[in-house]
Design a protein around this motif. Structure first.
Motif, PDB file in Angstrom:
ATOM      1  N   ILE A 141       0.814  -1.219   0.000  1.00  0.00           N
ATOM      2  CA  ILE A 141       0.000   0.000   0.000  1.00  0.00           C
ATOM      3  C   ILE A 141       0.847   1.269   0.000  1.00  0.00           C
ATOM      4  O   ILE A 141       0.302   2.374   0.017  1.00  0.00           O
ATOM      5  N   SER A 142       2.197   1.109  -0.053  1.00  0.00           N
ATOM      6  CA  SER A 142       3.045   2.290  -0.221  1.00  0.00           C
ATOM      7  C   SER A 142       3.219   2.659  -1.692  1.00  0.00           C
ATOM      8  O   SER A 142       3.824   3.674  -2.017  1.00  0.00           O
ATOM      9  N   ARG A 143       2.684   1.866  -2.584  1.00  0.00           N
ATOM     10  CA  ARG A 143       2.885   2.098  -4.009  1.00  0.00           C
ATOM     11  C   ARG A 143       1.697   2.845  -4.601  1.00  0.00           C
ATOM     12  O   ARG A 143       0.551   2.670  -4.188  1.00  0.00           O
ATOM     13  N   GLU A 144       2.015   3.680  -5.594  1.00  0.00           N
ATOM     14  CA  GLU A 144       0.982   4.373  -6.355  1.00  0.00           C
ATOM     15  C   GLU A 144       1.389   4.385  -7.822  1.00  0.00           C
ATOM     16  O   GLU A 144       2.573   4.382  -8.154  1.00  0.00           O
ATOM     17  N   GLN A 145       0.398   4.373  -8.703  1.00  0.00           N
ATOM     18  CA  GLN A 145       0.708   4.362 -10.129  1.00  0.00           C
ATOM     19  C   GLN A 145       1.227   5.721 -10.554  1.00  0.00           C
ATOM     20  O   GLN A 145       0.610   6.757 -10.281  1.00  0.00           O
ATOM     21  N   VAL A 146       2.384   5.693 -11.262  1.00  0.00           N
ATOM     22  CA  VAL A 146       3.017   6.934 -11.700  1.00  0.00           C
ATOM     23  C   VAL A 146       3.137   7.009 -13.219  1.00  0.00           C
ATOM     24  O   VAL A 146       3.657   7.987 -13.755  1.00  0.00           O
ATOM     25  N   GLY A 147       2.680   5.974 -13.898  1.00  0.00           N
ATOM     26  CA  GLY A 147       2.788   5.989 -15.349  1.00  0.00           C
ATOM     27  C   GLY A 147       2.279   4.686 -15.940  1.00  0.00           C
ATOM     28  O   GLY A 147       1.772   3.816 -15.239  1.00  0.00           O
ATOM     29  N   THR A 148       2.435   4.576 -17.260  1.00  0.00           N
ATOM     30  CA  THR A 148       2.016   3.381 -17.982  1.00  0.00           C
ATOM     31  C   THR A 148       3.141   2.972 -18.918  1.00  0.00           C
ATOM     32  O   THR A 148       3.692   3.804 -19.648  1.00  0.00           O
ATOM     33  N   ASP A 159       5.135  -1.394   2.603  1.00  0.00           N
ATOM     34  CA  ASP A 159       4.035  -1.471   3.572  1.00  0.00           C
ATOM     35  C   ASP A 159       3.097  -2.581   3.110  1.00  0.00           C
ATOM     36  O   ASP A 159       2.093  -2.339   2.438  1.00  0.00           O
ATOM     37  N   PHE A 160       3.427  -3.808   3.455  1.00  0.00           N
ATOM     38  CA  PHE A 160       2.694  -4.958   2.944  1.00  0.00           C
ATOM     39  C   PHE A 160       1.404  -5.160   3.719  1.00  0.00           C
ATOM     40  O   PHE A 160       1.359  -5.032   4.938  1.00  0.00           O
ATOM     41  N   PHE A 161       0.372  -5.497   2.971  1.00  0.00           N
ATOM     42  CA  PHE A 161      -0.966  -5.587   3.528  1.00  0.00           C
ATOM     43  C   PHE A 161      -1.611  -6.886   3.053  1.00  0.00           C
ATOM     44  O   PHE A 161      -1.742  -7.138   1.856  1.00  0.00           O
ATOM     45  N   LEU A 197      11.305  -1.299 -13.664  1.00  0.00           N
ATOM     46  CA  LEU A 197      10.386  -0.683 -14.620  1.00  0.00           C
ATOM     47  C   LEU A 197       9.659   0.526 -14.042  1.00  0.00           C
ATOM     48  O   LEU A 197       8.625   0.939 -14.548  1.00  0.00           O
ATOM     49  N   SER A 198      10.206   1.102 -12.978  1.00  0.00           N
ATOM     50  CA  SER A 198       9.572   2.281 -12.384  1.00  0.00           C
ATOM     51  C   SER A 198       9.988   3.557 -13.095  1.00  0.00           C
ATOM     52  O   SER A 198       9.588   4.644 -12.702  1.00  0.00           O
ATOM     53  N   GLY A 199      10.800   3.413 -14.132  1.00  0.00           N
ATOM     54  CA  GLY A 199      11.237   4.593 -14.862  1.00  0.00           C
ATOM     55  C   GLY A 199      12.140   5.503 -14.046  1.00  0.00           C
ATOM     56  O   GLY A 199      12.198   6.704 -14.263  1.00  0.00           O
ATOM     57  N   GLY A 200      12.873   4.914 -13.102  1.00  0.00           N
ATOM     58  CA  GLY A 200      13.780   5.694 -12.279  1.00  0.00           C
ATOM     59  C   GLY A 200      13.109   6.397 -11.119  1.00  0.00           C
ATOM     60  O   GLY A 200      13.755   7.108 -10.367  1.00  0.00           O
ATOM     61  N   LEU A 201      11.795   6.226 -10.961  1.00  0.00           N
ATOM     62  CA  LEU A 201      11.072   6.903  -9.881  1.00  0.00           C
ATOM     63  C   LEU A 201      11.153   6.150  -8.565  1.00  0.00           C
ATOM     64  O   LEU A 201      10.728   6.654  -7.536  1.00  0.00           O
ATOM     65  N   GLY A 202      11.684   4.933  -8.628  1.00  0.00           N
ATOM     66  CA  GLY A 202      11.885   4.189  -7.389  1.00  0.00           C
ATOM     67  C   GLY A 202      10.707   3.326  -7.028  1.00  0.00           C
ATOM     68  O   GLY A 202       9.677   3.818  -6.611  1.00  0.00           O
ATOM     69  N   SER A 203      10.842   2.029  -7.247  1.00  0.00           N
ATOM     70  CA  SER A 203       9.774   1.106  -6.876  1.00  0.00           C
ATOM     71  C   SER A 203      10.051   0.531  -5.508  1.00  0.00           C
ATOM     72  O   SER A 203      11.159   0.590  -4.995  1.00  0.00           O
TER      73      SER A 203
END
Length: 310
Positions: free
Chosen positions: A16-23, A40-42, A156-162
């Protein structure tokens, strides 16, 4: 026998710490970490359909008056799930499945599916010595191997940090021969990559389906010989036995050997990233290690023992 199971609201691990930042170029979502938080695993549930499974088996059994018993059987299994839940902690359960969308993986072939299995049992008993039975037994199994997938080696986060970018479980995109979604680096071996795609029979222009390939077929035969003998007192009887597991491997090192893709049933094939034009950059082709020998299952073993009844 026929067994059908419909799965609903299966358990799943989400971050739940992840959010979509692109496609990504192939349409899959790209996730980054929100507010600098990570992992933050749920433990929660899928809403509704969670896959299903179908198992069908047939068996023939016959006993003969001259001491021979035998049976042959076949089992077919088709099983889908959302998460195989192969591990004991949330982190491992999150990163183990190969996925195109880690937060909404959808249903796919289960890690546990053995599509086809054949079994054979033979048993023959005879009294070579009056009143004391000799029994010869053979049990064999032949089955198709476990499923596996090919994945990217890259964040594959495009450098935004997964959240878990250092663990690669993103299913591989198989490009067309001239694919506008993919560019190749100078060191990428396109010839070897195309040969690999053809050899594996992968479908071009789409994301590989999870567990759409199967490891090699495996065969194993076990042999047991048991001989009864008189006991020390009236009404007592004993028997001595010898069991040879994986008899074929005892005869030939190339027989009875289990080869499969190792856990977590995924292998990296392409080191890649995504550029500013939203194209995949295939930087290096990684020849997968392929299936490896499973040691314990591939060894022959002899056991001897004595039983005494009184």
């Amino acid at each position: 026998d026929l067994l059908y199971s419909d799965k609903q609201d299966a358990a799943i691990i989400r971050d739940i710490s992840r959010e979509q930042v692109g496609t990504a170029p192939d349409g899959r979502p790209i996730y980054g970490s929100s507010n600098g938080r990570r992992q933050d695993f749920f433990l929660t549930n899928v809403r509704g359909d969670s896959g299903d499974s179908l198992s069908a088996s047939l068996a023939l059994t016959k006993s003969h008056d001259f001491g021979l018993d035998w049976s042959i059987a076949y089992a077919y299994t088709k099983a889908d799930d959302v998460s195989p839940m192969t591990s004991s902690v949330a982190f491992s359960n999150y990163i183990s499945p190969a996925v195109s969308d880690p937060e909404n993986p959808g249903t796919a072939t289960s890690n546990y599916e053995i599509p086809h299995r054949f079994t054979l049992r033979l048993s023959y008993k005879h009294e070579f010595f009056d009143g004391y039975e000799t029994r010869f037994s053979v049990f064999g199994t032949i089955n198709e191997g476990r499923p596996y997938s090919y994945v990217f080696d890259g964040d594959l986060s495009g450098g935004l940090g997964s959240s878990v970018g250092f663990i690669e479980h993103n299913l591989l995109y198989i490009p067309e021969v001239n694919d506008a979604n993919v560019v190749y680096g100078d060191d990428f071996n396109i010839e070897a990559f195309n040969a690999f795609i053809e050899a594996e029979g992968l479908n071009r222009g789409e994301i590989m389906e999870r567990n759409s390939l199967n490891s090699s077929w495996f065969h194993k035969f076990d042999v047991k010989i048991e001989q009864e003998f008189p006991g020390f007192y009236e009404g007592h009887k004993g028997s001595a036995f010898i069991v040879i597991e994986n008899f074929g491997n005892l005869l030939n090192d190339d027989w009875g050997v289990l080869y499969e893709t190792s856990f977590p049933r995924a292998q990296e094939v392409v080191s890649g990233s995504i550029n500013d034009q939203n194209q995949y950059v295939y930087e290096e082709f990684i020849q997968p290690s392929g299936q490896t020998r499973v040691s314990d299952a591939s060894l022959w073993e002899i056991r001897m023992g004595v039983k005494y009844k009184f």
